[in-house]
Design a protein around this motif. Structure first.
Motif, mmCIF file in Angstrom:
data_model
loop_
_atom_site.group_PDB
_atom_site.id
_atom_site.type_symbol
_atom_site.label_atom_id
_atom_site.label_comp_id
_atom_site.label_asym_id
_atom_site.label_seq_id
_atom_site.Cartn_x
_atom_site.Cartn_y
_atom_site.Cartn_z
ATOM 1 N N TYR A 152 -8.917 -34.530 59.777
ATOM 2 C CA TYR A 152 -8.588 -32.845 59.709
ATOM 3 C C TYR A 152 -8.404 -33.012 57.989
ATOM 4 C CZ TYR A 152 -9.716 -30.868 63.437
ATOM 5 O OH TYR A 152 -10.698 -30.906 64.706
ATOM 6 N N ASN A 153 -8.492 -32.289 57.369
ATOM 7 C CA ASN A 153 -7.713 -31.830 55.972
ATOM 8 C C ASN A 153 -7.963 -30.674 55.678
ATOM 9 O OD1 ASN A 153 -9.248 -30.793 54.029
ATOM 10 N ND2 ASN A 153 -10.385 -32.972 53.560
ATOM 11 N N GLN A 154 -6.478 -30.141 54.514
ATOM 12 C CA GLN A 154 -6.164 -28.953 54.611
ATOM 13 C C GLN A 154 -6.747 -28.178 54.341
ATOM 14 O OE1 GLN A 154 -2.251 -27.920 53.623
ATOM 15 N NE2 GLN A 154 -3.900 -25.902 53.917
ATOM 16 N N LYS A 155 -7.852 -27.902 53.717
ATOM 17 C CA LYS A 155 -8.740 -27.480 53.162
ATOM 18 C C LYS A 155 -10.088 -27.062 54.658
ATOM 19 C CE LYS A 155 -11.006 -28.273 48.921
ATOM 20 N NZ LYS A 155 -11.131 -29.842 48.449
ATOM 21 N N ASP A 156 -9.661 -27.331 55.907
ATOM 22 C CA ASP A 156 -10.130 -26.894 57.121
ATOM 23 C C ASP A 156 -9.570 -26.320 57.935
ATOM 24 O OD1 ASP A 156 -12.361 -28.416 57.184
ATOM 25 O OD2 ASP A 156 -10.192 -30.825 57.903
ATOM 26 N N SER A 157 -8.517 -25.936 57.232
ATOM 27 C CA SER A 157 -7.739 -24.936 57.593
ATOM 28 C C SER A 157 -7.684 -23.529 56.861
ATOM 29 C CB SER A 157 -6.082 -24.953 57.604
ATOM 30 O OG SER A 157 -5.215 -23.569 58.511
ATOM 31 N N THR A 199 -1.639 -17.104 53.171
ATOM 32 C CA THR A 199 -3.759 -16.678 54.569
ATOM 33 C C THR A 199 -4.084 -15.851 53.642
ATOM 34 O OG1 THR A 199 -4.940 -16.755 56.866
ATOM 35 C CG2 THR A 199 -2.841 -15.409 56.270
ATOM 36 N N LYS A 222 -1.852 -21.703 54.679
ATOM 37 C CA LYS A 222 -1.803 -23.013 54.257
ATOM 38 C C LYS A 222 -0.140 -23.296 54.268
ATOM 39 C CE LYS A 222 -0.515 -24.469 49.102
ATOM 40 N NZ LYS A 222 -1.265 -23.826 48.333
#
Lengths: 268, 401
Positions: free
Chosen positions: B252-257, A176, B260
């Protein structure tokens, strides 16, 4: 980089003993200590500082005697210490506590230089309340991501990479960005002991800054008991109930008797 | 908010000092006086025989929430490797009871995973409704996406009670959701009861290491959120029910979080499943030594049981940490629990409340465990256990014949 470590003063035993005769708490001789997980948080902050350079601020909310744990944090090597103490903070649940802590952090963050990073480190839980809620709630107040139950931590460039224990058998590696709040498990490190010079510094060179509700410009409806959604309605020492048979006779007879009872209960 | 003692009424009996958990009240010149330690919990107010302690709440101009708009009981499921964690079904068991008393629906909420083929099975655990958010990325746990999705659902549907498993995952998202919707959250509840008149959820949890229980309520806001450890409540027997399935797709996709997941590491460990064991034999300080702990193992072998230990046994390194039973260890609910040389500190007892039958073997007749045990044997476990193993073997052979 600025590192904030949130610490709590807790009773020095994880189990409060009950006097069986009077059915009341035995409090004598119980020292107050830094919550053990918070020491791991301090140690992590110190190791980050040693590697990457940082200013470490320890923050505690509590009665005036919580100053002791902040002194200990200073003796371990923390740079600054803030005690949030005010009668108005009393009776806070985790929501009100995290709000109060966030006010202090936001106040100190006003000094944050452009492009300067920051990180908040908490112990995964306190041994007295055992909720582990203040960390995530504080992260929400600060509007930064959180990673709880961290057992390994490293900084790689602009990224933070941690190992989070999410099951007994599994660990997840998460990457992160800054800023981030992490809560740490005891596995992450072994906290150092304060050195003699550290202790001397903690009392002679370093000082503890006090912040009350007014200085934090706190909204009374969000702190202390009034800011708490949960209320302790009743505290009690549990009674045990049910049927209890103490078996008698020789060992052979007692065991025989037990087996017959367990057969009747359809266990055997 | 203020607390004070009416010195004219105070008789100096000291019952308030005894009941205070925080050293927040003491006797000075034979009269009670509030100290800095006071946490305004009100325990002293309740116990004072002459009503000399007064706790006053200021009437703050806070916008009061209309709690009557909130209806229904929710259970949030946690999953991993496309399997729902059992605690969700256990919570549905309790949730059914609460929903029946409140005369509202019970909903199971599942975020992510691929459960299209399992919804039929899940609908047999007591829920009236399943809210299933389908999102491929949420097969793994993303803290921020979970919080965002759950918060939106709560704002939309307004449940009055939300039950969550007190696992590392549940304990990660529950507080953050609570903060975002400004809801009260109580951790690690061992008892949940409805006060029907107020529709308040009375949430009982161990505190101070488990020797004291606190009952907590959230009278002025909704939802009321509670986490519960696995093994505290029991699932209902499966039965066919008419269940409304509300399925929604989230892309949702990875970029929404912001975070990682780099990888998931399996820790090589013997699989210990104390939570689901039918018979558990545990040892405590009274076992005496690591060597003597073999007796516990032998007894366990004869019954095909799992072994466990008290905190002391773990601290003395007689048994591994994963096998610790109690407040800071595992909560278990076997059919048979045999505690050997365990005194029965409440820290241990809260972990075994779900056991059907508890047997205690201890040489101290005053050990508190005997007050809990269904059958107690006062005696030297080094003599009792071998005798017990002998008898069990005899019973087993008789059964086979």
């Amino acid at each position: 980089m600025k590192i904030f470590v949130c610490i709590k003063q807790v009773p020095g035993v994880s189990e409060v003993k009950i006097d069986p005769k009077t059915n009341t708490l035995v409090r004598e001789g119980i020292p107050s200590i830094i919550n053990p997980y918070d020491k791991n948080a301090i140690e992590l902050a110190l190791s980050i500082k040693e590697k990457h350079g940082a200013e470490i601020t320890a923050i505690s909310m509590g009665p005036p005697q919580a100053e002791e744990v902040l002194r200990e944090a200073l003796a371990m090597g923390v740079d600054k210490a803030f005690l949030l103490t005010d009668k108005a903070f009393a009776g806070a649940d985790t929501l009100a506590t995290s709000h109060t802590l966030s006010l202090a952090i936001k106040k100190i963050l006003e000094e944050l230089k452009k492009d300067e990073k920051y990180i908040v480190i908490c112990g995964s839980q306190a041994i007295d309340g055992d909720t582990g809620q203040v960390g995530p709630e504080l992260a929400e107040e600060l509007n930064i991501p959180q990673i709880t139950y961290v057992q390994k931590f490293q900084i790689k460039g602009d990224k933070v990479i941690v190992e989070r224990v999410f099951r007994t058998e599994e660990v997840v590696v998460i990457e992160t960005n800054f800023p981030v709040l992490i809560s740490v498990l005891s596995e992450i490190n072994i906290p150092r002991n304060p050195t003699m010079s550290g202790i001397v510094d903690a009392y002679q060179k370093k000082e503890i800054h006090y912040l009350d509700a007014e200085r934090l410009k706190a909204d009374k409806a969000k702190i202390g008991l009034d800011g708490s959604m949960t209320q302790v309605w009743k505290i009690f020492i549990p009674e045990r109930k049910g049927e209890h048979i103490i078996l008698t006779g020789t060992i052979e007879e007692m065991v025989q008797n037990l087996c017959e009872n367990l057969k009747e209960d359809k266990i055997f | 908010m203020s607390i004070k003692v009416d010195r004219d009424l105070c008789t100096g009996c000291g019952s308030c000092v005894d009941v205070c958990l925080y050293s927040g009240i003491e006797m000075i010149d034979d009269k009670a006086q509030i100290t800095d330690g006071c946490n305004l919990c009100g325990a002293c107010v309740d116990v004072c025989p002459v009503e000399a302690i007064i706790l006053e709440r200021e009437e703050l101009k806070v916008e009061k929430m209309d709690i009557t708009q909130y209806r229904g009981v929710w259970v949030i499921a946690e999953h991993y490797k496309n399997k729902i964690h059992n605690v969700a079904f256990q919570l549905l068991g309790k949730g059914r009871e609460l929903a029946d008393i409140l005369e509202v629906n019970l909903s199971l909420v599942i975020l992510g995973g691929n459960f299209d083929d399992n919804l039929d099975e899940f609908s047999q655990y007591g829920a009236d409704e399943i809210i299933y958010i389908k999102s491929p990325i949420l097969k793994d746990y993303y803290s921020d996406l979970y919080v965002k999705t759950l918060t939106e659902l709560i704002i939309d549907h307004k449940p009055e009670i939300i039950l969550i498993g007190a696992t590392p995952t549940g304990r990660d998202f529950a507080p953050r959701v609570a903060k975002r919707v400004n809801a009260g959250l109580t951790a690690d509840c061992t008892g949940l009861v409805i006060d029907l008149e107020s529709r308040n959820l009375l949430q009982t949890r161990p505190t101070f290491g488990g020797n004291i229980m606190a009952t907590i309520k959230t009278p002025t806001s909704r939802p009321q959120m509670a986490t519960v450890r696995p093994g505290i409540f029991k699932p209902l027997k499966k039965s066919k029910r008419k269940v409304i399935i509300k399925k929604m797709d989230y892309d949702y996709n990875q970029k929404d979080s912001v975070s990682k997941i780099v990888k998931i590491i399996n820790r090589e460990k013997k699989k210990i499943n104390l939570e689901e064991a039918e018979i558990i034999i545990t040892g405590g300080r009274g076992v005496g030594s690591k060597e003597n702990f073999k007796l516990i193992e032998q007894l366990a072998d004869s019954l095909n049981a799992e072994i466990g230990g008290s905190r002391v046994a773990v601290e003395l390194n007689w048994i591994e940490q994963d096998r610790q039973v109690g407040q800071t260890g595992k909560t278990v609910s076997p059919k048979l629990y045999i505690a050997c040389g365990i005194s029965g500190a409440i820290q241990h007892i809260v972990g075994i409340q779900g056991a059907e039958i508890i047997v205690a073997i201890n040489k101290d007749p005053k050990a508190p465990i005997f007050k809990l045990a269904h059958y107690g044997i006062v005696g030297d476990l080094q003599k009792v256990i071998p005798e017990l193993i002998k008898k069990i073997k005899k019973i087993r052979t008789e059964k086979e014949i």
